[in-house]
Design a protein around this motif. Structure first.
Motif, PDB file in Angstrom:
ATOM      1  N   GLU A   5      -2.960  30.898  33.112  1.00 48.59           N
ATOM      2  CA  GLU A   5      -1.512  30.659  33.164  1.00 48.59           C
ATOM      3  C   GLU A   5      -1.115  29.595  32.151  1.00 48.59           C
ATOM      4  N   SER A   6      -1.915  28.550  32.051  1.00 48.25           N
ATOM      5  CA  SER A   6      -1.622  27.478  31.098  1.00 48.25           C
ATOM      6  C   SER A   6      -1.603  28.000  29.668  1.00 48.25           C
ATOM      7  N   ILE A   7      -2.583  28.817  29.349  1.00 50.72           N
ATOM      8  CA  ILE A   7      -2.675  29.364  27.988  1.00 50.72           C
ATOM      9  C   ILE A   7      -1.508  30.299  27.704  1.00 50.72           C
ATOM     10  N   LYS A   8      -1.220  31.203  28.659  1.00 45.90           N
ATOM     11  CA  LYS A   8      -0.095  32.124  28.461  1.00 45.90           C
ATOM     12  C   LYS A   8       1.217  31.349  28.326  1.00 45.90           C
ATOM     13  N   GLY A   9       1.377  30.320  29.139  1.00 46.99           N
ATOM     14  CA  GLY A   9       2.591  29.509  29.065  1.00 46.99           C
ATOM     15  C   GLY A   9       2.722  28.791  27.746  1.00 46.99           C
ATOM     16  N   ALA A  10       1.620  28.259  27.246  1.00 40.79           N
ATOM     17  CA  ALA A  10       1.643  27.553  25.968  1.00 40.79           C
ATOM     18  C   ALA A  10       2.030  28.496  24.837  1.00 40.79           C
ATOM     19  N   VAL A  11       1.480  29.706  24.876  1.00 35.52           N
ATOM     20  CA  VAL A  11       1.795  30.698  23.841  1.00 35.52           C
ATOM     21  C   VAL A  11       3.268  31.090  23.927  1.00 35.52           C
ATOM     22  N   LYS A  12       3.718  31.350  25.146  1.00 31.29           N
ATOM     23  CA  LYS A  12       5.116  31.744  25.345  1.00 31.29           C
ATOM     24  C   LYS A  12       6.057  30.631  24.873  1.00 31.29           C
ATOM     25  N   SER A  13       5.723  29.408  25.201  1.00 34.15           N
ATOM     26  CA  SER A  13       6.540  28.268  24.792  1.00 34.15           C
ATOM     27  C   SER A  13       6.605  28.145  23.274  1.00 34.15           C
ATOM     28  N   LYS A  14       5.458  28.327  22.637  1.00 38.02           N
ATOM     29  CA  LYS A  14       5.406  28.213  21.174  1.00 38.02           C
ATOM     30  C   LYS A  14       6.216  29.326  20.519  1.00 38.02           C
ATOM     31  N   VAL A  15       6.110  30.542  21.048  1.00 38.05           N
ATOM     32  CA  VAL A  15       6.887  31.661  20.508  1.00 38.05           C
ATOM     33  C   VAL A  15       8.374  31.364  20.667  1.00 38.05           C
ATOM     34  N   GLY A  16       8.758  30.840  21.822  1.00 40.13           N
ATOM     35  CA  GLY A  16      10.154  30.476  22.038  1.00 40.13           C
ATOM     36  C   GLY A  16      10.619  29.409  21.071  1.00 40.13           C
ATOM     37  N   GLN A  23      15.342  29.833  26.201  1.00 36.54           N
ATOM     38  CA  GLN A  23      14.973  30.429  27.491  1.00 36.54           C
ATOM     39  C   GLN A  23      13.469  30.712  27.543  1.00 36.54           C
ATOM     40  N   LEU A  24      12.954  31.355  26.495  1.00 35.33           N
ATOM     41  CA  LEU A  24      11.531  31.692  26.443  1.00 35.33           C
ATOM     42  C   LEU A  24      10.685  30.423  26.401  1.00 35.33           C
ATOM     43  N   GLU A  25      11.138  29.435  25.666  1.00 33.42           N
ATOM     44  CA  GLU A  25      10.410  28.172  25.578  1.00 33.42           C
ATOM     45  C   GLU A  25      10.356  27.499  26.952  1.00 33.42           C
ATOM     46  N   ALA A  26      11.463  27.498  27.674  1.00 40.60           N
ATOM     47  CA  ALA A  26      11.506  26.891  29.008  1.00 40.60           C
ATOM     48  C   ALA A  26      10.613  27.656  29.983  1.00 40.60           C
ATOM     49  N   GLU A  27      10.626  28.979  29.899  1.00 40.94           N
ATOM     50  CA  GLU A  27       9.749  29.793  30.753  1.00 40.94           C
ATOM     51  C   GLU A  27       8.289  29.459  30.475  1.00 40.94           C
TER      52      GLU A  27
END
Length: 67
Positions: A5-16, A23-27
């Motif tokens: 979850e941490s890794i997926k969140g970090a990737v999602k945040s960076k993409v945002g 919104q994507l960065e906050a998610e």
């Protein structure tokens, strides 16, 4: 879960961040925080289990000495 979850969140945040999508960065930040908390919970449970085992061993030792 935790680390994944941490890794997926970090990737999602960076993409945002790169795509300027707040919104994507906050998610992603929230998902990463959730993963970090899950990882810490797993660690805490493992430590508690180790303490319980140690306490059980000391109880057995005390019982043997009292007999």
């Amino acid at each position: 879960m935790g680390i994944g979850e941490s890794i997926k969140g970090a990737v999602k945040s960076k993409v945002g961040e790169v795509t300027d999508n707040d919104q994507l960065e906050a998610e992603g930040d929230a998902q990463q925080t959730k993963g970090d908390e899950e990882t810490q919970e797993t660690k805490n449970r493992a430590e508690a289990k180790a303490h319980e085992k140690k306490a059980d061993a000391l109880d057995e030792q005390q019982d043997a000495l009292e007999s």
